[in-house]
Design an enzyme around this catalytic site. Sequence first.
Site, PDB file in Angstrom:
ATOM      1  N   GLY A   2      -7.354   7.233   4.818  1.00 18.69           N
ATOM      2  CA  GLY A   2      -6.646   6.222   4.055  1.00 18.69           C
ATOM      3  C   GLY A   2      -5.833   5.385   5.022  1.00 18.69           C
TER       4      GLY A   2
ATOM      5  N   THR B 180       0.821  -1.185   0.000  1.00 14.32           N
ATOM      6  CA  THR B 180       0.000   0.000   0.000  1.00 14.32           C
ATOM      7  C   THR B 180       0.851   1.228   0.000  1.00 14.32           C
ATOM      8  OG1 THR B 180      -2.109  -0.613   0.810  1.00 14.32           O
ATOM      9  CG2 THR B 180      -1.359   1.450   1.562  1.00 14.32           C
TER      10      THR B 180
ATOM     11  N   LYS C 104      -8.505   1.379  -0.240  1.00 12.55           N
ATOM     12  CA  LYS C 104      -7.898   1.711   1.040  1.00 12.55           C
ATOM     13  C   LYS C 104      -8.095   3.168   1.441  1.00 12.55           C
ATOM     14  CE  LYS C 104      -4.460  -1.422  -0.588  1.00 12.55           C
ATOM     15  NZ  LYS C 104      -3.116  -1.455  -1.109  1.00 12.55           N
TER      16      LYS C 104
ATOM     17  N   SER D  98       4.257   1.073   2.184  1.00 15.66           N
ATOM     18  CA  SER D  98       5.517   0.593   1.624  1.00 15.66           C
ATOM     19  C   SER D  98       6.102   1.522   0.576  1.00 15.66           C
ATOM     20  CB  SER D  98       5.334  -0.808   1.040  1.00 15.66           C
ATOM     21  OG  SER D  98       4.290  -0.807   0.093  1.00 15.66           O
TER      22      SER D  98
ATOM     23  N   CYS E 153       8.144   1.188  -6.358  1.00 17.49           N
ATOM     24  CA  CYS E 153       7.828   0.219  -5.301  1.00 17.49           C
ATOM     25  C   CYS E 153       7.052  -0.967  -5.866  1.00 17.49           C
ATOM     26  CB  CYS E 153       7.007   0.909  -4.199  1.00 17.49           C
ATOM     27  SG  CYS E 153       6.523  -0.216  -2.864  1.00 17.49           S
TER      28      CYS E 153
END
Length: 184
Positions: free
Chosen positions: A54, A8, A40, A133, A167
């Site tokens: 969030g 996420t 999310k 992340s 990422c």
Amino acid sequence: MGETWHGTTIIGVRKGGKVVVAGDGQVSLGQTVIKGTARKVRRLAPGGHEVVAGFAGSTADAFTLLERLETKLEASPGQLARACIELAKDWRTDKYLQKLEAMLIVTDGRELFVVTGAGDVLEPEHNIAAIGSGGNYALAAARGLIDSEGDAETVARRAMEIAADICVYTNGNLTIETITDTDS
């Protein structure tokens, strides 16, 4: 020891009287993408006062925290800072809540906070908050874009694109919620 859930990136950008909260849709278990369309970022309306939140981390844990936040907001309508502080205090001291692994970005359009299980309620510098992340990638990108001509949504979208390019736990399937600062 089992695989670790990853994934996420959530960003909040305040610019031009609006706050945009954007989140990607990827949930990963180890090296496997389990879901690419998770939602999310949520709009809450306890007591008629809109809040956008969030979350990053465990989904079940985050939903527990969102429910607790709604309860705190109902107890102190229109007082986001107070509700976040009360949530963080409970999260830090309650034996059940202490085990929850998630972080939140919350805004009512006027205030923007990051809430953590360590008891932190942080108001970000430079009107940008990012967690998850890919949060540091999105934060760096948004800091570089914030003075551009783009509005809050443009900055958030572009920052999330950059984070998704870097990422492996972030994808480009975005959920975006915008809330306006009623004081501006």
